[in-house]
Design a protein around this motif. Structure first.
Motif, short mmCIF file in Angstrom:
data_model
loop_
_atom_site.label_atom_id
_atom_site.label_comp_id
_atom_site.label_asym_id
_atom_site.label_seq_id
_atom_site.Cartn_x
_atom_site.Cartn_y
_atom_site.Cartn_z
N UNK A 548 0.81 -1.22 0.00
CA UNK A 548 0.00 0.00 0.00
C UNK A 548 0.85 1.27 0.00
N UNK A 549 2.07 1.19 0.49
CA UNK A 549 2.93 2.37 0.51
C UNK A 549 4.08 2.23 -0.49
N UNK A 550 3.93 1.33 -1.43
CA UNK A 550 4.93 1.12 -2.47
C UNK A 550 4.19 0.80 -3.76
N UNK A 551 4.82 1.09 -4.88
CA UNK A 551 4.14 0.95 -6.18
C UNK A 551 4.23 -0.44 -6.77
N UNK A 591 7.37 -3.49 8.00
CA UNK A 591 8.56 -2.81 7.49
C UNK A 591 8.26 -1.31 7.39
N UNK A 592 9.31 -0.53 7.18
CA UNK A 592 9.10 0.88 6.91
C UNK A 592 8.51 1.04 5.52
N UNK A 593 7.90 2.19 5.28
CA UNK A 593 7.14 2.40 4.05
C UNK A 593 7.99 2.23 2.80
N UNK A 594 7.28 2.02 1.69
CA UNK A 594 7.92 1.81 0.41
C UNK A 594 8.25 3.10 -0.31
N UNK A 608 9.20 6.89 9.15
CA UNK A 608 8.13 7.54 9.90
C UNK A 608 6.77 6.91 9.68
N UNK A 609 6.67 5.98 8.72
CA UNK A 609 5.42 5.26 8.49
C UNK A 609 5.75 3.80 8.26
N UNK A 610 4.96 2.93 8.86
CA UNK A 610 5.19 1.49 8.75
C UNK A 610 4.09 0.85 7.92
N UNK A 634 13.06 -1.12 4.77
CA UNK A 634 11.80 -0.68 4.17
C UNK A 634 11.50 -1.53 2.94
N UNK A 635 10.39 -1.24 2.29
CA UNK A 635 9.95 -2.09 1.17
C UNK A 635 10.17 -1.43 -0.18
N UNK A 636 11.01 -0.40 -0.21
CA UNK A 636 11.43 0.16 -1.50
C UNK A 636 12.40 -0.80 -2.15
#
Length: 718
Positions: A548-551, A591-594, A608-610, A634-636
């Motif tokens: 949801x926070x990664x493409x 994980x941390x955001x993407x 700052x966002x998980x 993170x998930x980037x």
């Protein structure tokens, strides 16, 4: 309002435990007196007692509302974020015995933080974190400079001090006075009033007549000296339906009288669970010389006995009807409150839009009011991000979280301001990001597919068909009989249209560029494996198909795609059939955001966002080993891990060979494929040029394009 309010516009303004700006409820007006003394070991004091004593020297009227944190009041990762700006639990906090954090609500600077250590030598690591964060905050004046510049001298004078077993951060209007209090405490000249004096809460346990246990915890009772009577008395009752009744009686004022004692108040709970309060007037004793107790007649004695018995029976069973007017109002049992919201992101995403994100109690629905429209969204495993349209000028937004069956959380407020020069969309072009419902983020690049504004005409469809046919013929002419497979991952906005912003208008779903492309390729002799129907059937699985926070897709989505691709290839090469599910372990991990951190320019706030999302562990070792294709925790995706041009080989008979083109979705897909092909040549990700001679020389069994739907246009005319 939440401290991240101080941070938007890339200023990352505030401390973390050093956030000299932020929200909520208060302690500034605490009237914590201290008394002179000496010879007391400061190590006996709690961090809260020290902080409260510092605050007590300031006029309560001059102290803004303060937000306060103590051990157990917040997610440890959030405390870590306050300290160093990353939403993660800090190893340094393991040496902290106790802490108290007070910082200002709104656009004010006022902060007192106290950290207590068992060993003073272990304090240096936390001190350095605070000093580094404070230096950064002073450099980035943030919204204090924007909204309340007269507060800047307080920020500029903020300091971190170390004394005995304590680290103290001070950002007050008079740090000299505040530091003097700290020195007096540590030297024993001042003893914090609350040190060791506060009794523990009192817990009472009741069992109603249905066998339900009620546990009621009352806060510590503070004894107040008074000449008019004791403090109010609180009585707690649980009726037969399990409803709790709390009745508070005002202090009884003792009045000297020669006529008798004060009124007597009795409390009863009747058979229906209603509470009755009965007040009897004081009994007046009348002295007489005409009759003594021995001279009272038998009839009088009998009358008195009857009256007394009746009165006692009424008092212990059913109260008189005439007391109904004293019955307290019936109250419904209080619902438990939804836990706190911790806001960690607040930033203008567009001139008249802000993104707000953070953590909350899992299962919460988040509602934001005060903007151009009310936004409500469900949280995601206890994390959330929303994009809120705002009006021109300065706006105060209110945010609450509600879990079904609970009352709302405390309200967080954040002040935001419309801008005129936010150009994230211009900077990131097709990768500009929108936050949809359910905390689902996606690229603007999905819009043309969603609205069906990118359809091609019949002439172009015919050209695509002819191009596919020509490539196959040219390969055969060079002795290569490869099958061309276009393996297409649908856009998340096609699988979850319910999360898409109302600003986008859904196009005619009977056709799409993906369908046009697929039909043209098939007509030209190629193969298309379109995962749309497969993903639609799995969209509500317990594991996510897309982050949801990664493409990109998750490893669970990649596993499903792998199974579909290799089932097709396994039809001709059985040895290449997908491994059984038993060879994999699927799990959710936080994980941390993407990659949205890049699209929103949150460079210094990657943690700052998980997000809790789906990963797959292998029970075997693929050729070249299992690769971590992500950036740190993170998930980037780190495209440098497997994105370069190279070859892989797998042992085993009966395996085919492949020549593979891929976009960025190929990263999580890579390890699934390496042991299914005897040899695989991987083109550098994002490069799709069809080099006939190179392909023919390698003579693969399959030419595979692994492409997400929004990238079809990047290969359609390649």
């Amino acid at each position: 309002m939440n401290f991240w309010n101080k941070l938007h516009r890339r200023t990352a303004f505030f401390l973390a435990l050093v956030t000299l700006l932020s929200l909520l409820a208060a302690c500034g007006g605490k009237n914590n007196s201290s008394v002179s003394g000496g010879g007391v070991n400061p190590a006996a004091y709690s961090a809260k007692a020290v902080a409260d004593t510092i605050l007590a020297v300031f006029d309560p009227a001059a102290v803004p509302d303060l937000k306060e944190y103590f051990p157990g009041t917040a997610d440890p990762a959030y405390i870590g974020y306050l300290i160093n700006g990353n939403y993660e639990e800090l190893a340094e906090m393991a040496d902290v015995l106790d802490f108290a954090i007070y910082f200002a609500d709104g656009h004010y600077v006022f902060e007192v933080d106290v950290f207590k250590f068992e060993d003073a030598e272990k304090a240096s690591a936390v001190k350095k974190l605070l000093e580094d964060r404070l230096a950064y905050v002073k450099q980035m004046s943030g919204n204090v400079g924007l909204y309340n510049p007269e507060q800047m001298p307080i920020l500029d004078s903020a300091q971190v001090i170390e004394t005995d077993n304590f680290i103290v951060l001070l950002a007050t209007p008079d740090n000299t006075k505040a530091k003097g209090v700290v020195d007096d405490i540590m030297s024993g000249n001042v003893i914090p009033a609350e040190a060791g004096e506060e009794p523990p809460p009192t817990t009472s346990i009741f069992v109603d007549d249905q066998g339900s246990t009620q546990v009621i915890t009352a806060p510590p009772t503070t004894t107040i000296a008074t000449t008019t009577g004791p403090p109010p008395t609180t009585s707690i009752f649980v009726d037969e339906k399990g409803s709790t009744q709390i009745i508070t009686q005002p202090p009884t004022t003792t009045v000297a009288t020669t006529t008798g004692p004060p009124p007597t108040t009795s409390i009863f709970v009747d058979a229906k669970g209603s509470t009755q309060i009965i007040t009897q007037p004081p009994t007046t004793t009348v002295r007489t010389t005409s009759t003594s107790r021995q001279q009272t007649t038998a009839s009088t004695a009998k009358q008195q006995t009857t009256a007394t018995t009746k009165s006692q029976t009424t008092a212990t069973t059913k109260p008189p009807v005439t007391t109904a007017t004293t019955k307290p109002p019936t109250t419904t049992a209080t619902l438990p409150q939804t836990d706190f919201i911790s806001l960690t992101i607040c930033k203008n995403s567009r001139n008249n839009h802000v993104i707000i994100g953070g953590s909350c109690e899992p299962g919460s629905a988040i509602t934001v009011t005060g903007g151009a429209s009310t936004i409500t969204t469900n949280s995601d495993f206890g994390n959330f991000i929303v994009e809120v349209p705002i009006k021109n000028g300065t706006t105060t937004l209110s945010i609450i979280a509600v879990v079904p069956g609970k009352s709302p959380s405390d309200t967080e407020t954040v002040t935001v301001k419309s801008q005129t020069n936010v150009n994230l969309w211009e900077q990131h072009g097709i990768c500009a990001t929108i936050v949809g419902a359910e905390s689902f983020c996606y690229f603007v690049d999905n819009k043309a597919d969603y609205e069906r504004t990118n359809l091609i005409n019949q002439t172009q469809i015919n050209q695509l068909k002819d191009k596919t046919q020509k490539r196959l013929n040219d390969l055969k002419a060079k002795g290569c009989n490869a099958e061309i497979i276009y393996f297409i991952i649908p856009n998340p906005t096609e699988i979850y249209p319910e999360v898409v912003t109302s600003e986008w208008k859904r196009g005619n779903t009977s056709n799409s560029l993906l369908r046009q492309f697929s039909q043209a390729v098939r007509d030209g002799g190629g193969t298309v494996i379109d995962l749309t129907n497969t993903f639609m059937a799995r969209k509500n699985d317990s594991y996510k198909l897309y982050h949801k926070t990664d493409s990109h897709w998750t490893e669970y989505g990649a596993l499903i795609g792998y199974e579909e691709l290799m089932k097709h290839i396994g039809g001709k090469y059985p040895a290449a059939s997908p491994r059984p599910r038993s060879d994999f372990t699927i799990s959710n991990k936080q994980r941390s955001m993407g990659d949205i951190w890049m699209m929103f320019n949150l460079d210094n706030q990657r943690s700052s966002l998980r997000e809790t999302t789906a990963f797959v562990d292998f029970k075997f070792v693929p050729p070249g080993g299992r690769h971590n294709v992500y950036m740190g925790n993170n998930i980037s995706i780190d495209h440098a891990v497997v994105g370069n041009e190279h070859s892989t080989n797998a042992s085993g008979s009966g395996l085919p060979s492949a020549y593979i083109f891929r976009d960025s979705f190929g990263g999580p897909f890579y390890d699934f494929l390496t042991d299914r092909f005897s040899s695989a040549y991987w083109r550098e990700w994002g490069k799709y040029s069809f080099n006939l001679d190179d392909i023919a020389a390698r003579n693969p069994n399959y030419i595979i394009y692994t492409i997400t739907e929004r990238n079809i246009r990047n290969i359609i005319w390649e």
